[in-house]
Design an enzyme around this catalytic site. Structure first.
Site, PDB file in Angstrom:
ATOM      1  N   GLY A  42      35.470  23.748   9.293  1.00 49.83           N
ATOM      2  CA  GLY A  42      36.286  24.930   9.003  1.00 49.83           C
ATOM      3  C   GLY A  42      37.174  24.844   7.778  1.00 49.83           C
ATOM      4  O   GLY A  42      37.434  25.846   7.129  1.00 49.83           O
ATOM      5  N   GLU A  97      43.591  21.378   7.565  1.00 52.04           N
ATOM      6  CA  GLU A  97      42.952  21.984   8.740  1.00 52.04           C
ATOM      7  C   GLU A  97      42.793  23.485   8.511  1.00 52.04           C
ATOM      8  O   GLU A  97      43.530  24.087   7.721  1.00 52.04           O
ATOM      9  CB  GLU A  97      43.825  21.675   9.970  1.00 52.04           C
ATOM     10  CG  GLU A  97      43.380  22.243  11.287  1.00 52.04           C
ATOM     11  CD  GLU A  97      42.000  21.827  11.748  1.00 52.04           C
ATOM     12  OE1 GLU A  97      41.028  22.006  10.972  1.00 52.04           O
ATOM     13  OE2 GLU A  97      41.872  21.383  12.898  1.00 52.04           O
ATOM     14  N   ASP A  98      41.843  24.087   9.198  1.00 52.28           N
ATOM     15  CA  ASP A  98      41.647  25.532   9.077  1.00 52.28           C
ATOM     16  C   ASP A  98      42.658  26.290   9.935  1.00 52.28           C
ATOM     17  O   ASP A  98      43.341  27.185   9.461  1.00 52.28           O
ATOM     18  CB  ASP A  98      40.200  25.946   9.421  1.00 52.28           C
ATOM     19  CG  ASP A  98      39.725  25.435  10.781  1.00 52.28           C
ATOM     20  OD1 ASP A  98      40.468  24.695  11.461  1.00 52.28           O
ATOM     21  OD2 ASP A  98      38.590  25.773  11.164  1.00 52.28           O
ATOM     22  N   ASP A 101      45.459  25.609  16.983  1.00 53.56           N
ATOM     23  CA  ASP A 101      45.467  26.444  18.172  1.00 53.56           C
ATOM     24  C   ASP A 101      46.266  25.702  19.246  1.00 53.56           C
ATOM     25  O   ASP A 101      47.494  25.719  19.215  1.00 53.56           O
ATOM     26  CB  ASP A 101      43.994  26.679  18.545  1.00 53.56           C
ATOM     27  CG  ASP A 101      43.792  27.699  19.638  1.00 53.56           C
ATOM     28  OD1 ASP A 101      44.322  28.801  19.520  1.00 53.56           O
ATOM     29  OD2 ASP A 101      43.094  27.388  20.620  1.00 53.56           O
ATOM     30  N   GLY A 103      46.590  22.583  19.395  1.00 56.34           N
ATOM     31  CA  GLY A 103      47.181  21.412  18.743  1.00 56.34           C
ATOM     32  C   GLY A 103      46.607  20.099  19.258  1.00 56.34           C
ATOM     33  O   GLY A 103      46.907  19.032  18.733  1.00 56.34           O
ATOM     34  N   LEU A 106      44.357  18.121  16.629  1.00 55.54           N
ATOM     35  CA  LEU A 106      45.119  17.637  15.471  1.00 55.54           C
ATOM     36  C   LEU A 106      46.095  16.534  15.865  1.00 55.54           C
ATOM     37  O   LEU A 106      46.245  15.543  15.138  1.00 55.54           O
ATOM     38  CB  LEU A 106      45.852  18.808  14.820  1.00 55.54           C
ATOM     39  CG  LEU A 106      46.380  18.522  13.443  1.00 55.54           C
ATOM     40  CD1 LEU A 106      45.271  18.048  12.520  1.00 55.54           C
ATOM     41  CD2 LEU A 106      47.023  19.757  12.871  1.00 55.54           C
ATOM     42  N   LYS A 129      48.518  29.191  15.031  1.00 57.36           N
ATOM     43  CA  LYS A 129      48.775  30.076  16.175  1.00 57.36           C
ATOM     44  C   LYS A 129      49.783  29.381  17.092  1.00 57.36           C
ATOM     45  O   LYS A 129      49.400  28.787  18.097  1.00 57.36           O
ATOM     46  CB  LYS A 129      47.476  30.283  16.974  1.00 57.36           C
ATOM     47  CG  LYS A 129      46.444  31.192  16.376  1.00 57.36           C
ATOM     48  CD  LYS A 129      45.359  31.394  17.450  1.00 57.36           C
ATOM     49  CE  LYS A 129      44.067  31.864  16.887  1.00 57.36           C
ATOM     50  NZ  LYS A 129      42.981  31.802  17.893  1.00 57.36           N
ATOM     51  N   ARG A 163      31.669  32.055   8.460  1.00 56.42           N
ATOM     52  CA  ARG A 163      32.434  31.090   7.643  1.00 56.42           C
ATOM     53  C   ARG A 163      32.488  31.539   6.187  1.00 56.42           C
ATOM     54  O   ARG A 163      33.441  31.258   5.466  1.00 56.42           O
ATOM     55  CB  ARG A 163      31.771  29.701   7.684  1.00 56.42           C
ATOM     56  CG  ARG A 163      31.861  28.994   9.008  1.00 56.42           C
ATOM     57  CD  ARG A 163      31.480  27.524   8.830  1.00 56.42           C
ATOM     58  NE  ARG A 163      31.159  26.878  10.094  1.00 56.42           N
ATOM     59  CZ  ARG A 163      32.049  26.350  10.924  1.00 56.42           C
ATOM     60  NH1 ARG A 163      33.318  26.406  10.639  1.00 56.42           N
ATOM     61  NH2 ARG A 163      31.664  25.771  12.052  1.00 56.42           N
TER      62      ARG A 163
HETATM   63  P1  IMP Z   1      42.942  22.942  18.933  1.00 59.04           P
HETATM   64  O1  IMP Z   1      44.171  23.141  18.079  1.00 59.04           O
HETATM   65  O2  IMP Z   1      42.713  21.524  19.348  1.00 59.04           O
HETATM   66  O3  IMP Z   1      42.944  23.876  20.116  1.00 59.04           O
HETATM   67  O4  IMP Z   1      41.628  23.307  18.133  1.00 59.04           O
HETATM   68  C1  IMP Z   1      41.666  23.904  16.919  1.00 59.04           C
HETATM   69  C2  IMP Z   1      40.256  24.147  16.466  1.00 59.04           C
HETATM   70  O5  IMP Z   1      39.651  25.180  17.252  1.00 59.04           O
HETATM   71  C3  IMP Z   1      40.279  24.669  15.051  1.00 59.04           C
HETATM   72  O6  IMP Z   1      40.178  23.620  14.115  1.00 59.04           O
HETATM   73  C4  IMP Z   1      39.100  25.592  15.019  1.00 59.04           C
HETATM   74  O7  IMP Z   1      37.944  24.859  14.706  1.00 59.04           O
HETATM   75  C5  IMP Z   1      39.002  26.117  16.437  1.00 59.04           C
HETATM   76  N1  IMP Z   1      39.681  27.428  16.567  1.00 59.04           N
HETATM   77  C6  IMP Z   1      40.826  27.704  17.208  1.00 59.04           C
HETATM   78  N2  IMP Z   1      41.161  29.002  17.122  1.00 59.04           N
HETATM   79  C7  IMP Z   1      40.184  29.579  16.376  1.00 59.04           C
HETATM   80  C8  IMP Z   1      39.973  30.927  15.898  1.00 59.04           C
HETATM   81  O8  IMP Z   1      40.736  31.889  16.133  1.00 59.04           O
HETATM   82  N3  IMP Z   1      38.856  31.118  15.148  1.00 59.04           N
HETATM   83  C9  IMP Z   1      37.979  30.126  14.831  1.00 59.04           C
HETATM   84  N4  IMP Z   1      38.157  28.855  15.248  1.00 59.04           N
HETATM   85  C10 IMP Z   1      39.242  28.584  16.025  1.00 59.04           C
HETATM   86 MG    MG Z   2      38.779  22.828  12.980  1.00 58.99          MG
END
Ligand code: IMP
Ligand code: MG
Length: 176
Positions: A42, A97-98, A101, A103, A106, A129, A163
Site C-alpha cells: 500500500g 505506511e499507507d 487502522d 495500529g 504497525l 484512522k 491501488r
Molecule cells: P492495522 O492498523 O493493523 O489494523 O492494519 C492496517 C492495514 O490494514 C493497512 O496498512 C492497510 O493495508 C489495511 N487497511 C486498513 N484500513 C484500510 C482502508 O480503509 N482501506 C484499505 N486498506 C486498509
Molecule cells: Mg498496509
C-alpha cells in the site's frame, strides 16, 4: 455486491500534502541521511512521491507484514511475508505506511525494527484512522486524518483493486 468510488482527496490535494510532509521531514533531518522503510504494497506510491521531494541523501528498503492473534503487542504475532534486505543498525529510519487502522501491525513492526538498533525510528503515514485504534502507536507524520470509512486509491486497495487511482476515495458498497 458492487462498489461505488467517491473521491475524497484529489490528486492535487494529496500532492500538496506530501509537499508539506516532505518540507517538515527535510527540516527535521537537516544534515543527516535518511533510510525509508516502505510497508508493501500500500505505501509504495506514497513512499515514492515522498522520497522525490526529500533533499537529504535517501536510501529505501521495503518489507511486507501482516498481524494475527490478539491485539496486544507483547503476545501479538507478526507475519513477515518479506523482510528488509539490509540491516538498519545505526540508521535514521522512517517507516512509511499507507494507513493506520487498529495500529496492531504497525506497533508490532515498530517493536521488531526497534530491536535491530536503528539510530532512530519514526513513523510517517499517508492516512490515519485514530477512531479505530486498538494498539496505541505514536505517529510522527500524518498526511490526512481519515473518517472511519473504507478508503482506496494512491496505493490503498480493496481486494487488490483501486491501488492505481491517482486520488484517495471512499468506497460505498451496494447490494445488487
Ligand atoms: P492495522 O492498523 O493493523 O489494523 O492494519 C492496517 C492495514 O490494514 C493497512 O496498512 C492497510 O493495508 C489495511 N487497511 C486498513 N484500513 C484500510 C482502508 O480503509 N482501506 C484499505 N486498506 C486498509
Ligand atoms: Mg498496509
Amino acid at each position: 455486491m458492487r462498489e461505488i468510488v467517491h473521491e475524497m482527496y484529489s490528486e492535487e490535494q494529496v500532492e500538496e500534502r506530501i509537499d508539506q510532509l516532505a518540507e517538515e521531514i527535510n527540516r527535521d533531518y537537516q544534515g543527516k541521511s535518511l533510510h525509508l522503510i516502505g510497508l508493501l504494497k500500500g505505501s509504495v506510491f506514497f513512499c515514492c512521491e515522498l522520497s522525490k521531494r526529500l533533499t537529504m541523501p535517501v536510501t529505501m528498503d521495503f518489507m511486507s507484514v501482516s498481524s494475527y492473534g490478539d491485539s496486544t503487542v507483547s503476545s501479538g504475532r507478526l507475519n513477515i511475508k518479506k523482510d528488509l534486505d539490509e540491516s538498519i543498525e545505526g540508521l535514521d529510519c522512517i517507516i512509511v505506511e499507507d494507513i493506520i487502522d487498529s495500529g496492531n501491525t504497525l506497533a508490532r513492526t515498530q517493536q521488531l525494527l526497534q530491536g535491530r538498533q536503528p539510530s532512530s525510528l519514526k513513523i510517517c503515514t499517508l492516512l490515519d484512522k485514530p477512531e479505530r485504534r486498538e494498539t496505541p502507536v505514536e505517529v510522527d507524520y500524518v498526511g490526512f486524518t481519515s473518517p472511519d470509512e473504507f478508503v482506496v486509491g494512491y496505493g490503498l486497495d480493496y481486494a487488490q483493486k483501486y491501488r492505481n487511482l491517482p486520488y484517495i476515495a471512499t468506497l460505498e458498497f451496494l447490494e445488487e
